[in-house]
Design an enzyme around this catalytic site. Structure first.
Site, PDB file in Angstrom:
ATOM      1  CB  SER A 102      23.446   5.482  10.915  1.00 56.48           C
ATOM      2  OG  SER A 102      24.664   6.137  11.041  1.00 56.48           O
ATOM      3  CG  HIS A 103      24.795   7.254  14.662  1.00 53.61           C
ATOM      4  ND1 HIS A 103      25.236   6.484  13.646  1.00 53.61           N
ATOM      5  CD2 HIS A 103      25.120   6.320  15.672  1.00 53.61           C
ATOM      6  CE1 HIS A 103      25.657   5.268  14.111  1.00 53.61           C
ATOM      7  NE2 HIS A 103      25.349   5.168  15.095  1.00 53.61           N
ATOM      8  CG  PHE A 115      21.734   4.703  20.852  1.00 54.97           C
ATOM      9  CD1 PHE A 115      21.913   3.455  20.656  1.00 54.97           C
ATOM     10  CD2 PHE A 115      20.664   5.184  20.598  1.00 54.97           C
ATOM     11  CE1 PHE A 115      21.155   2.571  19.796  1.00 54.97           C
ATOM     12  CE2 PHE A 115      19.367   4.387  19.704  1.00 54.97           C
ATOM     13  CZ  PHE A 115      19.917   2.955  19.570  1.00 54.97           C
ATOM     14  CB  ALA A 116      25.666   9.779  19.787  1.00 54.79           C
ATOM     15  CB  THR A 174      29.668  -1.264  15.199  1.00 57.59           C
ATOM     16  OG1 THR A 174      28.724  -0.862  16.096  1.00 57.59           O
ATOM     17  CG2 THR A 174      28.807  -2.392  14.356  1.00 57.59           C
ATOM     18  CG  HIS A 226      23.733  -2.877  14.349  1.00 67.01           C
ATOM     19  ND1 HIS A 226      22.350  -2.381  14.575  1.00 67.01           N
ATOM     20  CD2 HIS A 226      23.680  -4.068  14.229  1.00 67.01           C
ATOM     21  CE1 HIS A 226      21.825  -3.396  14.950  1.00 67.01           C
ATOM     22  NE2 HIS A 226      22.450  -4.588  14.713  1.00 67.01           N
ATOM     23  CG  ASP A 285      24.870   3.400   7.758  1.00 62.72           C
ATOM     24  OD1 ASP A 285      23.984   4.237   7.435  1.00 62.72           O
ATOM     25  OD2 ASP A 285      26.240   3.623   7.918  1.00 62.72           O
ATOM     26  CG  HIS A 297      44.604  -9.174   8.721  1.00 62.37           C
ATOM     27  ND1 HIS A 297      44.313  -9.366   7.216  1.00 62.37           N
ATOM     28  CD2 HIS A 297      45.681  -8.593   8.703  1.00 62.37           C
ATOM     29  CE1 HIS A 297      45.433  -8.940   6.687  1.00 62.37           C
ATOM     30  NE2 HIS A 297      46.344  -8.258   7.707  1.00 62.37           N
ATOM     31  CE  LYS A 298      46.326  -4.855   6.000  1.00 58.68           C
ATOM     32  NZ  LYS A 298      47.167  -3.655   5.289  1.00 58.68           N
ATOM     33  NE  ARG A 350      33.792  12.453   1.159  1.00 61.39           N
ATOM     34  CZ  ARG A 350      33.425  12.338   2.518  1.00 61.39           C
ATOM     35  NH1 ARG A 350      34.462  12.444   3.292  1.00 61.39           N
ATOM     36  NH2 ARG A 350      32.573  12.000   2.818  1.00 61.39           N
ATOM     37  N   GLY A 364      35.573  14.225   6.726  1.00 66.70           N
ATOM     38  CA  GLY A 364      34.949  15.178   7.540  1.00 66.70           C
ATOM     39  C   GLY A 364      34.232  16.419   6.623  1.00 66.70           C
TER      40      GLY A 364
HETATM   41  P1  NDP Z   1      31.483   6.178   7.115  1.00 65.66           P
HETATM   42  O1  NDP Z   1      32.314   5.200   6.495  1.00 65.66           O
HETATM   43  O2  NDP Z   1      30.459   6.900   6.671  1.00 65.66           O
HETATM   44  O3  NDP Z   1      32.723   7.381   7.256  1.00 65.66           O
HETATM   45  C1  NDP Z   1      33.959   7.292   7.860  1.00 65.66           C
HETATM   46  C2  NDP Z   1      34.769   8.330   7.839  1.00 65.66           C
HETATM   47  O4  NDP Z   1      35.224   8.495   6.464  1.00 65.66           O
HETATM   48  C3  NDP Z   1      34.261   9.771   7.996  1.00 65.66           C
HETATM   49  O5  NDP Z   1      35.208  10.564   8.813  1.00 65.66           O
HETATM   50  C4  NDP Z   1      33.795  10.194   6.676  1.00 65.66           C
HETATM   51  O6  NDP Z   1      33.711  11.572   6.520  1.00 65.66           O
HETATM   52  C5  NDP Z   1      34.990   9.577   5.858  1.00 65.66           C
HETATM   53  N1  NDP Z   1      34.764   9.465   4.549  1.00 65.66           N
HETATM   54  C6  NDP Z   1      33.800   8.960   3.998  1.00 65.66           C
HETATM   55  N2  NDP Z   1      34.082   8.511   2.725  1.00 65.66           N
HETATM   56  C7  NDP Z   1      35.284   9.329   2.367  1.00 65.66           C
HETATM   57  C8  NDP Z   1      35.892   9.718   1.202  1.00 65.66           C
HETATM   58  N3  NDP Z   1      35.424   9.240  -0.034  1.00 65.66           N
HETATM   59  N4  NDP Z   1      37.039  10.258   1.325  1.00 65.66           N
HETATM   60  C9  NDP Z   1      37.670  10.614   2.347  1.00 65.66           C
HETATM   61  N5  NDP Z   1      36.866  10.336   3.642  1.00 65.66           N
HETATM   62  C10 NDP Z   1      35.828   9.812   3.511  1.00 65.66           C
HETATM   63  O7  NDP Z   1      31.499   6.170   8.839  1.00 65.66           O
HETATM   64  P2  NDP Z   1      30.797   4.676   9.283  1.00 65.66           P
HETATM   65  O8  NDP Z   1      29.464   4.366   8.527  1.00 65.66           O
HETATM   66  O9  NDP Z   1      31.697   3.724   9.536  1.00 65.66           O
HETATM   67  O10 NDP Z   1      30.192   5.275  10.692  1.00 65.66           O
HETATM   68  C11 NDP Z   1      28.998   6.162  10.893  1.00 65.66           C
HETATM   69  C12 NDP Z   1      28.707   6.779  12.149  1.00 65.66           C
HETATM   70  O11 NDP Z   1      28.168   5.589  13.058  1.00 65.66           O
HETATM   71  C13 NDP Z   1      29.904   7.350  12.881  1.00 65.66           C
HETATM   72  O12 NDP Z   1      29.389   8.755  13.213  1.00 65.66           O
HETATM   73  C14 NDP Z   1      30.196   6.416  14.135  1.00 65.66           C
HETATM   74  O13 NDP Z   1      30.617   7.231  15.076  1.00 65.66           O
HETATM   75  C15 NDP Z   1      28.902   6.053  14.343  1.00 65.66           C
HETATM   76  N6  NDP Z   1      28.923   4.694  15.128  1.00 65.66           N
HETATM   77  C16 NDP Z   1      28.604   4.853  16.588  1.00 65.66           C
HETATM   78  C17 NDP Z   1      28.808   3.788  17.254  1.00 65.66           C
HETATM   79  C18 NDP Z   1      28.412   3.691  18.817  1.00 65.66           C
HETATM   80  O14 NDP Z   1      28.681   2.660  19.462  1.00 65.66           O
HETATM   81  N7  NDP Z   1      28.073   4.869  19.401  1.00 65.66           N
HETATM   82  C19 NDP Z   1      29.267   2.344  16.412  1.00 65.66           C
HETATM   83  C20 NDP Z   1      29.328   2.283  15.256  1.00 65.66           C
HETATM   84  C21 NDP Z   1      29.210   3.705  14.380  1.00 65.66           C
HETATM   85  P3  NDP Z   1      32.497  12.494   6.535  1.00 65.66           P
HETATM   86  O15 NDP Z   1      32.099  12.489   7.913  1.00 65.66           O
HETATM   87  O16 NDP Z   1      32.607  13.660   5.748  1.00 65.66           O
HETATM   88  O17 NDP Z   1      31.643  11.608   5.573  1.00 65.66           O
HETATM   89  O1  PYC Z   2      25.580   2.101  14.215  1.00 65.36           O
HETATM   90  O2  PYC Z   2      26.994   0.456  14.970  1.00 65.36           O
HETATM   91  C1  PYC Z   2      26.055   1.572  15.215  1.00 65.36           C
HETATM   92  C2  PYC Z   2      25.776   1.706  16.589  1.00 65.36           C
HETATM   93  C3  PYC Z   2      26.003   1.190  17.802  1.00 65.36           C
HETATM   94  C4  PYC Z   2      25.554   1.790  18.521  1.00 65.36           C
HETATM   95  C5  PYC Z   2      25.273   2.763  18.236  1.00 65.36           C
HETATM   96  N1  PYC Z   2      25.563   2.808  17.050  1.00 65.36           N
END
Ligand code: NDP
Ligand code: PYC
Length: 340
Positions: free
Chosen positions: A48-49, A122-123, A161, A187, A189, A231-232, A305, A308
């Site tokens: 997604s990024h 955006f990353a 998000t 967003h 995803d 709520h958390k 796991r 990261g």
């Molecule tokens: P995920 O739900 O994919 O993962 C969240 C964290 O949980 C990661 O560190 C991941 O590690 C870890 N994880 C996932 N599955 C497991 C598991 N089974 N056991 C243990 N750890 C686990 O991430 P999100 O979908 O919430 O976010 C995706 C990306 O979107 C992020 O990089 C975030 O920064 C980005 N984002 C950016 C925004 C912005 O405004 N710039 C806004 C919202 C999101 P691993 O990396 O190894 O999978």
């Molecule tokens: O994936 O939620 C998201 C997001 C917002 C801004 C950059 N990524």
């Protein structure tokens, strides 16, 4: 991998993305930083990024919403506080500009804050924190985005998000890093699910009428996401608004309007980093060794796991075999680079 896929090294992909950013109005300095960020996310399997974001970067630059040539202003405001005005530019160049002063303060005080405002992020967030852990430091970061998440029990989108990222050194192995949206799903995803015609899991989103939906199109077209964990997650998202916007002087996720800039996709908000030097505490066995003990205990308790690890595994594979782009993605990048 199919016959029509393309395999690139990290440096070749970075060079291609640099050309795209420069072609669409970024200065060479900004282009290099954004390209390295986006290429490394792709290398690490961040669907997604990674390069998925390139059309969004380009349409935003074309819309005039963000300044790809902005020169961040770094202010030394207190012994443990650095502020950067990104001047309507991207957050990553602002972090790069402030990094030397931030590190000096962290080493001197044991802790320092970096508050970035008027910035576009955006990353993925982990590239902002992982390098600190590789220097033996502990880092936390918070970014708010655009109003698309309904607070717990609420009826309209207010929070972004709002991701949180954390990185800590380990005595053996790669740093412990987690990086997660405080919404049920990023967003990006949701957009990918919509493009691929996949339904969302239950309790991730609501439609225009505020009714639960598993249709990603309904979430994107006037609906909204929910926080993760009720709520958390909602409380954590509130905290991110306070730290990334109220504390930095940036906009809340609901504050800004990009209506005058069709094509704009990058939130104009703020980012906070908290960086700590665990060696300043002189706490016996040492932080990295204690982190190693914790990982061993988690594994012994059955967690196979660590956060990261998927990313590190994908990074190692990409380093060995190249970064794979499918034919359609490759073609799109060529078009954005003006080479097709
Ligand atoms: P995920 O739900 O994919 O993962 C969240 C964290 O949980 C990661 O560190 C991941 O590690 C870890 N994880 C996932 N599955 C497991 C598991 N089974 N056991 C243990 N750890 C686990 O991430 P999100 O979908 O919430 O976010 C995706 C990306 O979107 C992020 O990089 C975030 O920064 C980005 N984002 C950016 C925004 C912005 O405004 N710039 C806004 C919202 C999101 P691993 O990396 O190894 O999978
Ligand atoms: O994936 O939620 C998201 C997001 C917002 C801004 C950059 N990524």
């Amino acid at each position: 991998m199919t016959d029509s896929d393309h395999r690139l090294s990290l440096s070749d992909l970075t060079a291609l993305l640099t050309r795209i950013f420069e072609r669409h109005g970024c200065s060479p300095e900004v282009a290099a930083i954004l390209a390295a960020n986006c290429a490394s996310a792709q290398r690490d399997g961040a669907d997604s990024h990674g390069v998925f974001r390139m059309p969004g970067y380009v349409s935003t630059l074309q819309s005039g919403w963000v300044d790809g040539r902005a020169v961040p202003q770094v202010h030394d405001v207190a012994p443990g506080f650095v502020r950067v005005d990104a001047r309507n530019g991207f957050a990553q160049p602002a972090l790069a500009a402030a990094r030397p002063l931030l590190l000096e303060k962290v080493r001197r005080n044991g802790i320092a804050l970096l508050a970035i405002r008027d910035s576009h992020h955006f990353a993925a967030l982990w590239p902002d924190v992982e390098p600190f852990a590789r220097q033996g430091l502990v880092a936390l970061s918070f970014v708010n985005s655009m109003a698309c998440v309904v607070p717990h029990g609420g009826h309209r989108a207010l929070f972004g998000t709002n991701p949180i990222a954390f990185a800590a050194p380990r005595a053996e192995g790669d740093p412990l890093v987690f990086d997660m949206a405080t919404s049920a799903m990023a967003h990006g995803d949701i957009q990918i699910a919509a493009r691929e015609g996949r339904q969302l899991p239950p309790e991730h989103g609501v439609d225009l009428a505020g009714q639960p939906t598993q249709d990603p199109q309904a979430v994107l077209q006037g609906g909204a996401l929910l926080p993760f964990g009720g709520h958390k997650g909602s409380a954590l998202s509130m905290m991110v608004e306070l730290l990334a916007a109220a504390l930095t002087g940036g906009d809340f996720s609901f504050d800004f309007s990009w209506e005058q800039h069709p094509g704009a996709q990058t939130p104009r908000t703020g980012q906070l980093l908290i960086v700590m030097d665990p060696s300043a505490g002189n706490s016996g066995a040492g932080f990295a060794r204690r982190a190693e003990d914790l990982v061993l205990a988690m594994r012994a308790a059955g967690q196979s796991r660590m956060p990261g690890e998927r990313r590190y595994r994908q990074r190692a594979q990409s380093d060995r075999e190249g970064i794979v782009l499918d034919a359609a993605t490759w073609q799109r990048l060529q078009e954005l680079a003006g080479a097709a």
